[in-house]
Design an enzyme around this catalytic site. Structure first.
Site, PDB file in Angstrom:
ATOM      1  N   THR A  93      36.596  -2.870 -78.701  1.00 29.12           N
ATOM      2  CA  THR A  93      35.143  -2.839 -78.529  1.00 29.12           C
ATOM      3  C   THR A  93      34.571  -4.083 -79.186  1.00 29.12           C
ATOM      4  O   THR A  93      34.554  -4.209 -80.412  1.00 29.12           O
ATOM      5  CB  THR A  93      34.533  -1.575 -79.156  1.00 29.12           C
ATOM      6  N   LYS A 168      30.294  -0.044 -72.715  1.00 26.67           N
ATOM      7  CA  LYS A 168      30.746   0.570 -73.968  1.00 26.67           C
ATOM      8  C   LYS A 168      29.622   0.570 -75.001  1.00 26.67           C
ATOM      9  O   LYS A 168      29.500   1.514 -75.805  1.00 26.67           O
ATOM     10  CB  LYS A 168      31.967  -0.174 -74.514  1.00 26.67           C
ATOM     11  N   LYS A 236      30.322  -1.329 -87.078  1.00 29.71           N
ATOM     12  CA  LYS A 236      30.616  -2.631 -86.474  1.00 29.71           C
ATOM     13  C   LYS A 236      30.145  -2.678 -85.025  1.00 29.71           C
ATOM     14  O   LYS A 236      29.513  -3.640 -84.584  1.00 29.71           O
ATOM     15  CB  LYS A 236      32.114  -2.904 -86.584  1.00 29.71           C
TER      16      LYS A 236
END
Length: 285
Positions: A93, A168, A236
């Protein structure tokens, strides 16, 4: 199709196991060599000492690492030895810009690139039931599909390179909202003195039921936060989402609130807990 796996974290190990079970896995690479060697012995594949060595021995390279700089470092390494026609699938990701940079590096070597982040957590990786959102060529995806299907229940092409990562980001923002809603609601239920097991069961079967409530509700209300998805990693990811949202002018209210909550928990030493550790704040406050 000879397949190599780079990155053997909580997700990568499960993915590698399913690829090996289907007979596609040739070898693995991990920065912690002992982890790669142990898994390679269990799966009866090769533990490569360097990503460059892996690249010369496979037709498809799968990457699953933690951060943008890690993806680019691995892509730059394999680009030194990669064979023309090799397909690289990044399941990390990261930002859409990172995906585009990786694709450009590999295009110079006549290798193809798909950005293909996944959702489903450690359970999905282990059980081969991940949802995968893919950016890049449909023709390349069709070539890689037999390998990718060993890990997934759903593979959805989303458009050009970077669109997998953008999708995502949608998932990660939605996950933040679900985390906020479930943890706050269950903290409210506990404050009302309700039987928590019954609350979770009945609501899971109704309109407000969701995967997070079903799989994390019982553990969080018992003060158990073993990581399925580490809070620091979601932090993150949400920083990436925050940057993308600001560039497009989209709202960041939910992202900002969740980042602040996560930063408080990380400061208190809970960064390696599951994201359901947000319940710690809700139950106290």
């Amino acid at each position: 199709m000879k397949t190599g796996m780079i990155g053997l974290g909580a997700m990568g190990i499960g993915m590698a196991g399913n690829i090996a079970k289907a007979g596609y896995l040739t070898g693995v690479y991990n920065r912690t060599a002992a982890k790669a060697q142990s898994l390679a012995e269990a799966l009866k594949v090769v533990a490569f000492d360097r990503p460059e060595e892996l690249a010369t021995n496979v037709d498809i390279i799968l990457i699953c690492v933690s951060a943008d700089q890690d993806v680019l470092a691995m892509v730059e390494a394999i680009a030194n030895t990669i064979k023309p026609g090799t397909i690289v699938v990044d399941m990390s990701t990261v930002s859409g810009d990172t995906a585009k940079q990786a694709a450009a590096i590999l295009a110079k070597k006549h290798a193809a690139f798909l950005d293909a982040p996944v959702s489903g957590g450690v359970e999905g990786a282990k059980n081969g039931t991940l949802a995968m959102m893919v950016g890049g060529s449909l023709a390349v995806l069709d070539q890689a599909r037999p390998v990718l299907e060993t890990m997934t229940r759903c593979i959805m092409p989303m458009g050009a390179t970077g669109s997998g990562q953008a999708t995502k980001a949608v998932n990660q923002i939605m996950g933040a909202g679900i985390n906020q809603a479930v943890t706050e609601a269950l903290a409210f239920a506990q404050a009302q003195g309700l039987p928590m097991d019954k609350v979770i069961e009945v609501i899971s079967g109704g309109a407000s039921g969701n995967w997070f409530l079903q799989h994390r509700g019982a553990t969080m209300t018992q003060g158990l936060f073993a990581p399925g998805f580490k809070l620091a990693l979601h932090h993150k990811d949400l920083k990436i989402c925050q940057s993308m949202a600001k560039q497009s002018g989209a709202s960041t209210a939910l992202i900002d609130m969740t980042l602040a909550d996560y930063e408080r928990l990380m400061t208190e030493g809970y960064g390696d807990d599951d994201i359901s550790a947000l319940y710690r704040i809700k139950a106290i406050d």
